[in-house]
Design a protein around this motif. Structure first.
Motif, mmCIF file in Angstrom:
data_model
loop_
_atom_site.group_PDB
_atom_site.id
_atom_site.type_symbol
_atom_site.label_atom_id
_atom_site.label_comp_id
_atom_site.label_asym_id
_atom_site.label_seq_id
_atom_site.Cartn_x
_atom_site.Cartn_y
_atom_site.Cartn_z
ATOM 1 N N THR A 139 2.740 13.793 10.308
ATOM 2 C CA THR A 139 1.957 15.017 10.402
ATOM 3 C C THR A 139 0.473 14.722 10.172
ATOM 4 O O THR A 139 0.113 13.693 9.616
ATOM 5 C CB THR A 139 2.419 16.064 9.370
ATOM 6 N N ARG A 140 -0.356 15.660 10.624
ATOM 7 C CA ARG A 140 -1.815 15.571 10.443
ATOM 8 C C ARG A 140 -2.358 14.217 10.887
ATOM 9 O O ARG A 140 -3.052 13.535 10.139
ATOM 10 C CB ARG A 140 -2.194 15.862 8.983
ATOM 11 N N ILE A 141 -2.027 13.842 12.096
ATOM 12 C CA ILE A 141 -2.533 12.598 12.655
ATOM 13 C C ILE A 141 -3.370 12.923 13.894
ATOM 14 O O ILE A 141 -2.933 13.698 14.756
ATOM 15 C CB ILE A 141 -1.391 11.605 12.993
ATOM 16 N N THR A 142 -4.560 12.371 13.976
ATOM 17 C CA THR A 142 -5.436 12.635 15.107
ATOM 18 C C THR A 142 -4.929 11.927 16.356
ATOM 19 O O THR A 142 -4.155 10.961 16.278
ATOM 20 C CB THR A 142 -6.868 12.159 14.816
ATOM 21 N N GLU A 143 -5.394 12.396 17.496
ATOM 22 C CA GLU A 143 -4.998 11.767 18.754
ATOM 23 C C GLU A 143 -5.473 10.313 18.806
ATOM 24 O O GLU A 143 -4.764 9.430 19.298
ATOM 25 C CB GLU A 143 -5.575 12.542 19.934
ATOM 26 N N GLU A 144 -6.681 10.066 18.268
ATOM 27 C CA GLU A 144 -7.224 8.708 18.258
ATOM 28 C C GLU A 144 -6.323 7.747 17.483
ATOM 29 O O GLU A 144 -6.013 6.647 17.943
ATOM 30 C CB GLU A 144 -8.620 8.724 17.639
ATOM 31 N N LYS A 145 -5.875 8.173 16.297
ATOM 32 C CA LYS A 145 -4.963 7.338 15.503
ATOM 33 C C LYS A 145 -3.629 7.162 16.213
ATOM 34 O O LYS A 145 -3.039 6.076 16.204
ATOM 35 C CB LYS A 145 -4.724 7.951 14.121
ATOM 36 N N PHE A 185 0.822 -1.217 0.000
ATOM 37 C CA PHE A 185 0.000 0.000 0.000
ATOM 38 C C PHE A 185 0.859 1.271 0.000
ATOM 39 O O PHE A 185 0.350 2.370 -0.167
ATOM 40 C CB PHE A 185 -0.923 0.010 1.231
ATOM 41 N N ALA A 186 2.158 1.113 0.196
ATOM 42 C CA ALA A 186 3.074 2.258 0.228
ATOM 43 C C ALA A 186 4.469 1.805 -0.155
ATOM 44 O O ALA A 186 4.856 0.652 0.082
ATOM 45 C CB ALA A 186 3.092 2.885 1.618
ATOM 46 N N LYS A 187 5.222 2.725 -0.751
ATOM 47 C CA LYS A 187 6.621 2.476 -1.097
ATOM 48 C C LYS A 187 7.461 3.454 -0.285
ATOM 49 O O LYS A 187 7.507 4.641 -0.579
ATOM 50 C CB LYS A 187 6.854 2.649 -2.607
ATOM 51 N N VAL A 188 8.120 2.919 0.729
ATOM 52 C CA VAL A 188 8.848 3.762 1.672
ATOM 53 C C VAL A 188 10.218 4.116 1.101
ATOM 54 O O VAL A 188 11.027 3.241 0.793
ATOM 55 C CB VAL A 188 8.999 3.054 3.035
ATOM 56 N N ASP A 189 10.471 5.410 0.970
ATOM 57 C CA ASP A 189 11.682 5.925 0.333
ATOM 58 C C ASP A 189 12.824 5.995 1.352
ATOM 59 O O ASP A 189 12.957 6.970 2.091
ATOM 60 C CB ASP A 189 11.391 7.310 -0.243
ATOM 61 N N HIS A 190 13.663 4.971 1.391
ATOM 62 C CA HIS A 190 14.748 4.919 2.367
ATOM 63 C C HIS A 190 15.937 5.808 1.996
ATOM 64 O O HIS A 190 16.809 6.035 2.833
ATOM 65 C CB HIS A 190 15.231 3.476 2.546
ATOM 66 N N LYS A 231 -4.726 7.879 5.938
ATOM 67 C CA LYS A 231 -4.080 6.585 6.208
ATOM 68 C C LYS A 231 -4.658 6.003 7.503
ATOM 69 O O LYS A 231 -4.942 6.746 8.448
ATOM 70 C CB LYS A 231 -2.563 6.744 6.351
ATOM 71 N N SER A 232 -4.787 4.698 7.555
ATOM 72 C CA SER A 232 -5.247 4.045 8.773
ATOM 73 C C SER A 232 -4.104 3.960 9.778
ATOM 74 O O SER A 232 -2.922 4.091 9.414
ATOM 75 C CB SER A 232 -5.764 2.642 8.456
ATOM 76 N N ALA A 233 -4.463 3.713 11.030
ATOM 77 C CA ALA A 233 -3.439 3.546 12.071
ATOM 78 C C ALA A 233 -2.529 2.371 11.752
ATOM 79 O O ALA A 233 -1.320 2.424 11.983
ATOM 80 C CB ALA A 233 -4.108 3.357 13.429
ATOM 81 N N GLU A 234 -3.098 1.316 11.183
ATOM 82 C CA GLU A 234 -2.305 0.129 10.830
ATOM 83 C C GLU A 234 -1.297 0.455 9.730
ATOM 84 O O GLU A 234 -0.139 0.022 9.786
ATOM 85 C CB GLU A 234 -3.223 -1.006 10.364
ATOM 86 N N GLN A 235 -1.728 1.217 8.728
ATOM 87 C CA GLN A 235 -0.817 1.597 7.647
ATOM 88 C C GLN A 235 0.306 2.494 8.174
ATOM 89 O O GLN A 235 1.477 2.302 7.836
ATOM 90 C CB GLN A 235 -1.594 2.300 6.536
ATOM 91 N N ILE A 236 -0.056 3.458 8.991
ATOM 92 C CA ILE A 236 0.948 4.366 9.558
ATOM 93 C C ILE A 236 1.955 3.591 10.394
ATOM 94 O O ILE A 236 3.171 3.805 10.301
ATOM 95 C CB ILE A 236 0.267 5.464 10.402
ATOM 96 N N SER A 237 1.467 2.664 11.195
ATOM 97 C CA SER A 237 2.339 1.865 12.057
ATOM 98 C C SER A 237 3.322 1.032 11.239
ATOM 99 O O SER A 237 4.518 0.938 11.576
ATOM 100 C CB SER A 237 1.491 0.953 12.949
#
Length: 249
Positions: free
Chosen positions: A74-80, A30-35, A52-58
């Protein structure tokens, strides 16, 4: 690359470990992380939390940390953030900035100067704090000058000497967006203007402030998008880093 190949030759690094280090990005599906972002641009990849979901962010955080890079979401809610912190409990959450981030390491701080974050009003603090925290995570010293808008311009003048001594200023304002023009006319360093969506109907959710800043008569002002504290901080951090290198060298 040469260092990695030498480590393989010396037997201190396996071929599999070398392949991971040499990979330009990691495909998570779902994402390509640029190392290699840090090698190319000086700072690791930042995660934009909205959409993005919490699982994806994690999962993205895990990939970034495996490369020994610090984390900035950035732009992440406290709940996430609460959900993400179950897997990454050492990360810090700034509620006002809506940022989840690594604890800044002392070895990452560069230079002796500082960035000034100048904020017009208390209603603009969310954007100002996004800028301030981002710059701090990127290794910059930050000094905050809040609630110094043009409606009470004496508050700005009480702090102007310290602002003038900064390497670069990030100036955040909504409503009429006049503060960057005032600061720009008083300092000899670059000013990054950040319009906010704060204001009444004719502010058009920040468009009025954006246009004011784009039409500023003061020299040395660059403008980023509405509410984009992160973008303002990124540019300011690059300028600050270059200024420190020049001073050192």
């Amino acid at each position: 690359m040469e260092d990695i190949l030498k480590q393989v030759q010396q037997g201190t690094l396996t071929v599999e470990e070398a392949k991971i280090k040499l990979a330009t990005y990691e495909n998570l599906g779902f994402a390509k992380v640029d190392h290699h972002r840090k090698k190319r641009q000086g700072f690791p990849e930042t995660i934009y939390g909205e959409g993005k979901s919490a699982e994806q962010i994690s999962a993205i955080i895990s990939a970034i940390r495996a490369n020994n890079d610090y984390v900035l979401v950035t732009r992440i809610t406290e709940e996430k953030s609460v959900e993400v912190q179950k897997n990454h409990p050492d990360l810090l959450y700034n509620n006002q900035a809506q940022i989840l981030h690594s604890l800044r390491r002392s070895e990452d701080i560069f230079g002796t100067g500082y960035i000034a974050v100048v904020c017009a009003g208390t209603s603009d603090l969310r954007v100002a704090e996004e800028a301030a925290v981002t710059a701090e995570v990127f290794g910059c010293e930050v000094r905050r000058f809040y609630d110094v808008g043009v409606a009470g311009i004496h508050r700005l003048f009480d702090n102007i000497d310290e602002i003038q001594n900064a390497t670069v200023s990030i100036v955040v304002a909504g409503m009429d967006g006049a503060l960057p023009s005032v600061v720009g006319g008083l300092v000899s360093h670059p000013v990054i203007a950040v319009p906010t969506s704060v204001g009444y109907g004719a502010s058009y959710n920040g468009l009025a402030a954006l246009l004011t800043m784009l039409n500023s008569c003061a020299s040395g002002i660059s403008v980023v998008n509405i509410d984009n504290g992160f973008g303002g901080a990124y540019n300011a951090a690059l300028i600050h880093k270059l200024a420190q290198r020049k001073e050192e060298g």
